[in-house]
Design a protein around this motif. Sequence first.
Motif, mmCIF file in Angstrom:
data_model
loop_
_atom_site.group_PDB
_atom_site.id
_atom_site.type_symbol
_atom_site.label_atom_id
_atom_site.label_comp_id
_atom_site.label_asym_id
_atom_site.label_seq_id
_atom_site.Cartn_x
_atom_site.Cartn_y
_atom_site.Cartn_z
ATOM 1 N N THR A 61 -88.535 -8.355 112.684
ATOM 2 C CA THR A 61 -87.695 -8.503 111.502
ATOM 3 C C THR A 61 -87.294 -7.127 111.004
ATOM 4 O O THR A 61 -88.031 -6.153 111.177
ATOM 5 C CB THR A 61 -88.396 -9.321 110.398
ATOM 6 N N PHE A 62 -86.116 -7.058 110.406
ATOM 7 C CA PHE A 62 -85.633 -5.821 109.791
ATOM 8 C C PHE A 62 -84.425 -6.129 108.924
ATOM 9 O O PHE A 62 -83.826 -7.197 109.023
ATOM 10 C CB PHE A 62 -85.290 -4.758 110.839
ATOM 11 N N SER A 63 -84.098 -5.179 108.067
ATOM 12 C CA SER A 63 -82.906 -5.268 107.236
ATOM 13 C C SER A 63 -81.819 -4.439 107.905
ATOM 14 O O SER A 63 -82.044 -3.278 108.261
ATOM 15 C CB SER A 63 -83.211 -4.728 105.838
ATOM 16 N N VAL A 64 -80.648 -5.011 108.097
ATOM 17 C CA VAL A 64 -79.546 -4.319 108.756
ATOM 18 C C VAL A 64 -79.197 -3.067 107.951
ATOM 19 O O VAL A 64 -78.998 -3.158 106.740
ATOM 20 C CB VAL A 64 -78.310 -5.234 108.880
ATOM 21 N N PRO A 65 -79.127 -1.911 108.607
ATOM 22 C CA PRO A 65 -78.797 -0.680 107.883
ATOM 23 C C PRO A 65 -77.469 -0.797 107.140
ATOM 24 O O PRO A 65 -76.487 -1.280 107.679
ATOM 25 C CB PRO A 65 -78.702 0.375 108.992
ATOM 26 N N GLU A 66 -77.492 -0.385 105.885
ATOM 27 C CA GLU A 66 -76.339 -0.316 104.997
ATOM 28 C C GLU A 66 -75.836 -1.668 104.501
ATOM 29 O O GLU A 66 -75.405 -1.773 103.377
ATOM 30 C CB GLU A 66 -75.172 0.459 105.635
ATOM 31 N N ALA A 67 -75.853 -2.719 105.313
ATOM 32 C CA ALA A 67 -75.294 -4.009 104.899
ATOM 33 C C ALA A 67 -76.333 -4.890 104.227
ATOM 34 O O ALA A 67 -76.002 -5.687 103.367
ATOM 35 C CB ALA A 67 -74.688 -4.748 106.085
ATOM 36 N N GLY A 68 -77.583 -4.787 104.657
ATOM 37 C CA GLY A 68 -78.655 -5.463 103.974
ATOM 38 C C GLY A 68 -79.133 -6.821 104.407
ATOM 39 O O GLY A 68 -80.257 -7.164 104.089
ATOM 40 N N PRO A 69 -78.370 -7.672 105.117
ATOM 41 C CA PRO A 69 -79.000 -8.940 105.472
ATOM 42 C C PRO A 69 -80.216 -8.703 106.362
ATOM 43 O O PRO A 69 -80.280 -7.714 107.075
ATOM 44 C CB PRO A 69 -77.930 -9.705 106.252
ATOM 45 N N CYS A 70 -81.159 -9.601 106.295
ATOM 46 C CA CYS A 70 -82.333 -9.521 107.152
ATOM 47 C C CYS A 70 -82.036 -10.218 108.472
ATOM 48 O O CYS A 70 -81.315 -11.206 108.507
ATOM 49 C CB CYS A 70 -83.517 -10.222 106.495
ATOM 50 N N ILE A 71 -82.617 -9.696 109.529
ATOM 51 C CA ILE A 71 -82.561 -10.315 110.843
ATOM 52 C C ILE A 71 -84.000 -10.567 111.259
ATOM 53 O O ILE A 71 -84.825 -9.659 111.219
ATOM 54 C CB ILE A 71 -81.872 -9.401 111.882
ATOM 55 N N THR A 72 -84.301 -11.790 111.632
ATOM 56 C CA THR A 72 -85.634 -12.147 112.091
ATOM 57 C C THR A 72 -85.479 -12.867 113.428
ATOM 58 O O THR A 72 -84.596 -13.704 113.582
ATOM 59 C CB THR A 72 -86.339 -13.067 111.073
ATOM 60 N N GLY A 73 -86.326 -12.487 114.380
ATOM 61 C CA GLY A 73 -86.212 -13.101 115.692
ATOM 62 C C GLY A 73 -87.547 -13.385 116.332
ATOM 63 O O GLY A 73 -88.576 -12.831 115.939
ATOM 64 N N LEU A 74 -87.512 -14.252 117.315
ATOM 65 C CA LEU A 74 -88.686 -14.643 118.068
ATOM 66 C C LEU A 74 -88.306 -14.680 119.539
ATOM 67 O O LEU A 74 -87.321 -15.320 119.912
ATOM 68 C CB LEU A 74 -89.127 -16.032 117.600
ATOM 69 N N LEU A 75 -89.068 -13.969 120.369
ATOM 70 C CA LEU A 75 -88.786 -13.934 121.806
ATOM 71 C C LEU A 75 -89.435 -15.147 122.463
ATOM 72 O O LEU A 75 -90.511 -15.086 123.029
ATOM 73 C CB LEU A 75 -89.298 -12.640 122.434
ATOM 74 N N THR A 76 -88.773 -16.262 122.330
ATOM 75 C CA THR A 76 -89.186 -17.504 122.973
ATOM 76 C C THR A 76 -88.121 -17.836 124.008
ATOM 77 O O THR A 76 -87.206 -17.065 124.222
ATOM 78 C CB THR A 76 -89.293 -18.637 121.935
ATOM 79 N N SER A 77 -88.224 -18.974 124.621
ATOM 80 C CA SER A 77 -87.200 -19.374 125.574
ATOM 81 C C SER A 77 -86.519 -20.622 125.028
ATOM 82 O O SER A 77 -87.140 -21.689 125.018
ATOM 83 C CB SER A 77 -87.826 -19.657 126.934
ATOM 84 N N PRO A 78 -85.339 -20.539 124.515
ATOM 85 C CA PRO A 78 -84.459 -19.389 124.375
ATOM 86 C C PRO A 78 -84.852 -18.521 123.179
ATOM 87 O O PRO A 78 -85.586 -18.949 122.292
ATOM 88 C CB PRO A 78 -83.091 -20.029 124.144
ATOM 89 N N VAL A 79 -84.312 -17.300 123.165
ATOM 90 C CA VAL A 79 -84.551 -16.367 122.065
ATOM 91 C C VAL A 79 -83.970 -16.966 120.790
ATOM 92 O O VAL A 79 -82.877 -17.536 120.801
ATOM 93 C CB VAL A 79 -83.883 -15.004 122.368
ATOM 94 N N LYS A 80 -84.703 -16.835 119.699
ATOM 95 C CA LYS A 80 -84.234 -17.324 118.404
ATOM 96 C C LYS A 80 -84.069 -16.140 117.458
ATOM 97 O O LYS A 80 -85.036 -15.434 117.191
ATOM 98 C CB LYS A 80 -85.235 -18.316 117.809
#
Length: 190
Positions: free
Chosen positions: A152-171
């Motif tokens: 997880t992280f906050s997009v630089p400058e724009a601010g929305p959060c991105i959260t992911g999980l390396l599953t099959s398929p990637v989420k």
Amino acid sequence: MNRLTAASAGLFVLLVAAVTAGCGTERTADDAAASASASYEAQRKAAERKHDRLFRDVAAVCSDRVVTASPSTAAPEPTDPEARKYAENHAYKQLRPLQGAALCRGQAHAKRITAALEAVHSEGDLRSKLTALGYPESIVEVYRTGGSLGFTFSVPEAGPCITGLLTSPVKVEAHGHYMEGGCMEPKGGH
């Protein structure tokens, strides 16, 4: 006694000078709020321009797109007193909604990250891919959940959060920050 009077007079002159130095520049609370709002708006627009320079592909996708608000994560208030107490105690898990340009940017980032991570399975590869996409390693929080690698992280400058999980398929999903701050779901409430 004369010394005290002279010292008092000098102090009085200094106080009057300090008080009258701002004469003619009355500011109301509304003026201060308007000035702060204009300053915030200028900073927000500068950050968005910087984001768009860093992530030109995302900027191109969102330049003229009108996006509706994301679905609200707030549930209607329960009528049962125990359920209300439970909801109140878990309010820290609520997300700030994404809307407009922030929603479009978040979705575009999630889509480009998903495509890049399809064949990634290790933490080192994950960090390398995200860095290559323009997300500094210092902002990415990597963790394990249920045996899968997550981030997880906050997009630089724009601010929305991105959260992911390396599953099959990637989420990978975009979302707002949690009410108590940050992109990682808080571990406990108040």
